[in-house]
Design an enzyme around this catalytic site. Sequence first.
Site, PDB file in Angstrom:
ATOM      1  N   SER A 246       0.777  -1.022  -0.363  1.00  0.00           N
ATOM      2  CA  SER A 246      -0.117   0.445   0.229  1.00  0.00           C
ATOM      3  C   SER A 246       0.865   1.378   0.206  1.00  0.00           C
ATOM      4  O   SER A 246       1.654   0.800  -0.829  1.00  0.00           O
ATOM      5  CB  SER A 246      -0.783   0.125   1.389  1.00  0.00           C
ATOM      6  N   LYS A 250       4.157   2.463  -2.313  1.00  0.00           N
ATOM      7  CA  LYS A 250       4.767   3.146  -3.073  1.00  0.00           C
ATOM      8  C   LYS A 250       6.043   3.830  -2.500  1.00  0.00           C
ATOM      9  O   LYS A 250       6.729   3.968  -3.660  1.00  0.00           O
ATOM     10  CB  LYS A 250       3.816   4.481  -2.913  1.00  0.00           C
ATOM     11  N   TRP A 337      -9.974   0.492  -4.823  1.00  0.00           N
ATOM     12  CA  TRP A 337      -9.543   1.544  -4.301  1.00  0.00           C
ATOM     13  C   TRP A 337      -7.840   2.020  -4.935  1.00  0.00           C
ATOM     14  O   TRP A 337      -7.342   2.951  -5.513  1.00  0.00           O
ATOM     15  CB  TRP A 337      -9.341   1.682  -3.129  1.00  0.00           C
ATOM     16  N   HIS A 388      -7.781  -5.703   0.132  1.00  0.00           N
ATOM     17  CA  HIS A 388      -6.847  -4.921   0.395  1.00  0.00           C
ATOM     18  C   HIS A 388      -5.920  -4.969   1.561  1.00  0.00           C
ATOM     19  O   HIS A 388      -6.429  -5.393   2.945  1.00  0.00           O
ATOM     20  CB  HIS A 388      -7.005  -3.002   0.572  1.00  0.00           C
TER      21      HIS A 388
HETATM   22  C1  GTR Z   1      -5.681   4.492   1.568  1.00  0.00           C
HETATM   23  C2  GTR Z   1      -4.784   5.557   0.565  1.00  0.00           C
HETATM   24  C3  GTR Z   1      -3.749   4.236  -0.537  1.00  0.00           C
HETATM   25  C4  GTR Z   1      -3.100   3.581   0.479  1.00  0.00           C
HETATM   26  C5  GTR Z   1      -3.779   2.891   1.654  1.00  0.00           C
HETATM   27  C6  GTR Z   1      -2.970   1.847   2.708  1.00  0.00           C
HETATM   28  O1  GTR Z   1      -6.463   5.697   2.212  1.00  0.00           O
HETATM   29  O2  GTR Z   1      -5.972   5.962  -0.282  1.00  0.00           O
HETATM   30  O3  GTR Z   1      -3.449   5.334  -1.213  1.00  0.00           O
HETATM   31  O4  GTR Z   1      -1.889   3.942   0.346  1.00  0.00           O
HETATM   32  O5  GTR Z   1      -4.147   4.181   2.404  1.00  0.00           O
HETATM   33  O6  GTR Z   1      -1.803   2.679   2.589  1.00  0.00           O
HETATM   34  O7  GTR Z   1      -3.372   1.617   3.620  1.00  0.00           O
END
Ligand code: GTR
Length: 407
Positions: A246, A250, A337, A388
Amino acid sequence: LGVSGVRAQEPAMNYDESRVPAYTLPDPLTMSDGRRVADTEGWMSERRPELLALFESQIYGKAPGRPEGVHFEVLSEDRYALSNMATRKEIAVYFTDDEEHFMTLLLYVPNKRTDAVPVFLGLNFKGNHTICDDPLVTPSTLRTEPGKGPSEGFPRAAAASRWPVEMLIANGYGLATVYRGDIDPDYDDGFQNGVHPLFYRDGQTRPAPDEWGTIAAWAWGLSRAMDYLETDEDVDAGRVAVIGHSRLGKAALWAGAVDTRFALVVSNDSGCGGAALARRRYAETVARINRLFPHWFCDNYKRYAGDEDALPVDQHELIALIAPRPVYIASAAEDKWADVKGEFLAGVHATPVYELFGSEGLYGTEPPPADEPCMSGRIGYHVRSGGHDITLYDWRQFVKFADNYLK
Ligand code: GTR
């Protein structure tokens, strides 16, 4: 742009594939002045630096590089960790020549080894003590926004499902991890805490518009962890895979793009500002991510809120910056997402650069069915069923992929 300016440009959230706008991706093999990249030499000496500079100044921000004063201290070493299967070390990585500012690297290496081992290195969300049920790991100090998050930190092993340490050890890999908050706490405080102030020029109070945000700081921290790994004789620094889930995915991608010492890069569900193409504007967008997480990227990135076509790069070129080193992109079927298709297509459109090096990349127009990994080229990819998260299934694929290159 102020925050309200960003919000005014924010389009409605799109989860409908038929409403993804038509877009043209920048060509990774065409220079800004229109010249074609003819060979790997042209890529390495001209196009790669050009792209790297664009990602740096427009998206993640410039980081200071390796400070002269960086130094290390092995705080503990225990050869009887994880039922005697592994050696655990904890290392203070001091960012400057004082010993006030540091991160704690937690490292496990398999005891069954004849030589220096390959290692997976990744940041963790909740503290080093949360990654497994090892009672002797020093608890990280929680660094969340005052008033948010559990005030006393997370319990030991709270994130164990995300870190299959025993499986890695059994497969001959070491694992190294650092709590993200040791490098930069994950909230917007105008860059007063974390590593940024250590590098301000006289009179500077926050990063300039093209200087590092939090994601670049995390990536910088991964490189400082690598500085230590290079000195540890149990570790083969030529075989370090950088990994992240996540927002930390990045950071892993950016670390792998900037720092060619990383032999392999793994992005898990990294989404917007990670592996997903920005121009698709599917689910999380540049506008939305900058509004909710104004500290993640450099201020210049906010210019592209609602104006993705003006970006001089797109995220397939971030993947391409890793070439010819192997990269694995993982998505999850229910993680809309993060834009599953956008993550897949970034790999596909990075492929011409891998082909320039004589390697295969990733192919197709649609992501493969869930739980059918593609590993035939140097760009690995899968969609895991479920949401996720980073699971044992994901890690098993990363190990299988890494075995092809790091064993
Ligand atoms: C979310 C964000 C994503 C992702 C995620 C995470 O809120 O919108 O870009 O990075 O968090 O890190 O779990």
